[in-house]
Design a protein around this motif. Structure first.
Motif, PDB file in Angstrom:
ATOM      1  N   ALA A  67      -5.569   0.765   2.101  1.00 37.89           N
ATOM      2  CA  ALA A  67      -4.658   0.966   3.233  1.00 37.89           C
ATOM      3  C   ALA A  67      -5.009   2.200   4.059  1.00 37.89           C
ATOM      4  CB  ALA A  67      -3.215   1.057   2.753  1.00 37.89           C
TER       5      ALA A  67
ATOM      6  N   ASP B 261      -8.800   4.973   0.449  1.00 42.72           N
ATOM      7  CA  ASP B 261      -7.718   4.939  -0.519  1.00 42.72           C
ATOM      8  C   ASP B 261      -6.357   4.911   0.162  1.00 42.72           C
ATOM      9  OD1 ASP B 261      -9.582   5.023  -2.482  1.00 42.72           O
ATOM     10  OD2 ASP B 261      -9.232   7.091  -3.081  1.00 42.72           O
ATOM     11  N   SER B 262      -5.464   4.157  -0.436  1.00 44.18           N
ATOM     12  CA  SER B 262      -4.088   4.115   0.044  1.00 44.18           C
ATOM     13  C   SER B 262      -3.449   5.485  -0.094  1.00 44.18           C
ATOM     14  CB  SER B 262      -3.293   3.084  -0.760  1.00 44.18           C
ATOM     15  OG  SER B 262      -1.965   3.000  -0.295  1.00 44.18           O
TER      16      SER B 262
ATOM     17  N   THR C 249      -4.243  -3.643  -0.418  1.00 43.21           N
ATOM     18  CA  THR C 249      -3.373  -2.471  -0.314  1.00 43.21           C
ATOM     19  C   THR C 249      -4.082  -1.210  -0.805  1.00 43.21           C
ATOM     20  OG1 THR C 249      -2.404  -3.033  -2.472  1.00 43.21           O
ATOM     21  CG2 THR C 249      -1.237  -3.780  -0.502  1.00 43.21           C
TER      22      THR C 249
ATOM     23  N   SER D  86       3.528  -2.240   2.132  1.00 49.29           N
ATOM     24  CA  SER D  86       2.494  -1.202   1.976  1.00 49.29           C
ATOM     25  C   SER D  86       1.239  -1.492   2.795  1.00 49.29           C
ATOM     26  CB  SER D  86       2.125  -1.024   0.494  1.00 49.29           C
ATOM     27  OG  SER D  86       3.254  -0.659  -0.270  1.00 49.29           O
ATOM     28  N   ARG D  87       1.410  -2.211   3.903  1.00 51.18           N
ATOM     29  CA  ARG D  87       0.278  -2.489   4.801  1.00 51.18           C
ATOM     30  C   ARG D  87       0.600  -1.977   6.196  1.00 51.18           C
ATOM     31  NH1 ARG D  87      -0.652  -7.180   1.392  1.00 51.18           N
ATOM     32  NH2 ARG D  87      -2.781  -6.951   0.601  1.00 51.18           N
TER      33      ARG D  87
END
Length: 349
Positions: free
Chosen positions: A273, A103-104, A270, A189-190
């Motif tokens: 991530a 999970d991001s 994303t 967001s990477r």
């Protein structure tokens, strides 16, 4: 002289471990079929198929260190049955893919560490599941999960550097050096988190010598993907323009995530991530070192040039595929849908 047995040793990481162990003065034996590459100089090479009876017959003697690189149950369990009682220390090279969640993370969340939940291994054709099963079997054979006096379990993330057979990392410095318009994913967001194969191998040899135990995420520092591209452009001295495309567009046009044919390497959803945001605190506390990212990029580029930057690859886009996609993107995009890294830099200043 320390006696080291590497179960493998002719593939990429295994060969680097063997080479460094020999250089450190160890007596090194490698057991492998020998199909992944040539055995390093200075080792005892035992050529055998580990799936066949008698593969370990000549190796049932005392070892200061055994290093297991495999993940297949039909390889891992027989090796434990034959060799666990002969090993003073055992290192299992596992993977960060054993974790149940990628999970991001939110901006204030800590990086996930070794206590994160693992997958429940049910599918032995899945790499992460098979490695999780290998961890459980190895822990059981060497004292159980709560008592590991001889076991070091190492969970690397993405291993990169010279000799990488996957092309997941080297694709980018090789492509950027060619210049021109370069198709790239949206970096928002990477993140990129890699460990140089030489740093990992050196630490594995040293950790075995020090008889370290426990579980360690052997991963690099976390870099925003935009920073990775900026460092790569500088390291390869490129004036290439990154032309970014949105995820939905790339997926619609058949571009694959992460690796493999027709892919953009290092690009992941994303939502996943967290895969590239693991804590490396234990690795650093255990004496692990990380060379600067730009140095790994430079090492990878030198290797790419030596191997041929225009060769067929296991990951990435061919020149023809990229040209076709860039043409389609220019046709589909409005004026603000694609922009160069130069524009991104201006926007960020």
């Amino acid at each position: 002289m320390r006696r080291v047995l590497i179960l493998g040793g002719t593939g990429w990481l295994g060969r680097e471990i063997a080479r460094l162990a020999v250089a450190a003065g160890d007596s090194v034996t490698c057991l492998a079929r020998g199909e992944s590459g040539a055995a390093p100089a200075g080792i005892e090479f035992v050529q055998a198929d580990r799936r066949k009876p008698g593969a370990y017959a000549t190796l049932q003697r005392d070892w200061d260190e055994v290093i297991e690189l495999a993940y297949e149950p039909e390889l891992v369990q027989p090796a434990l049955d034959a060799l666990a009682r002969h090993a003073a220390h055992w290192t299992l090279v596992s993977t960060g893919s054993v974790y149940a969640s990628n999970d991001s993370l939110g901006p204030n969340e800590p990086l996930a560490d070794e206590t994160a939940a693992l997958v429940h291994p049910t599918d032995m054709d899945d790499y992460g599941h098979a490695k999780a099963a290998a961890e459980a079997a190895t822990a059981a054979a060497l004292g159980g999960r709560e008592n590991r006096p001889r076991l070091l379990t190492v969970r690397p993330g993405l291993i990169v550097g010279p000799g990488d057979p996957t092309d997941r990392f080297g694709y980018w410095p090789a492509r950027l050096q060619r210049g021109g318009a370069v198709l790239a994913p949206d970096t928002q967001s990477r993140f990129v988190q890699v460990i140089d194969v030489a740093d990992l191998a050196e630490w594995l040899v040293r950790a075995g010598r020090e008889r370290r135990t426990g579980i360690v995420n052997a991963v690099g520092d976390v870099h925003p993907m935009a920073d990775f591209f900026a460092q790569a452009l500088e390291a390869v001295r490129s004036d290439a323009d990154l032309v970014t495309a949105e995820d939905a567009w790339l997926v619609k046009h058949g571009v694959n995530y992460w690796a493999g044919p027709h892919s953009l390497p290092l690009w992941i959803p994303t939502a996943d991530a967290g895969l590239t945001q693991r804590s490396n605190r234990r690795y650093l506390e255990a004496g692990g070192t990380l060379r600067p990212l730009h140095e790994t990029i430079e090492r990878s580029l030198a290797d790419e040039v030596a191997r041929g930057v225009d060769r067929a690859r296991r990951s990435g886009l061919s020149s023809a595929e990229e040209r076709e996609l860039l043409t389609a993107l220019a046709r589909d995009a409005d004026p603000g849908a694609a922009f160069s890294v130069a524009q991104r830099r201006r926007d960020n200043n």
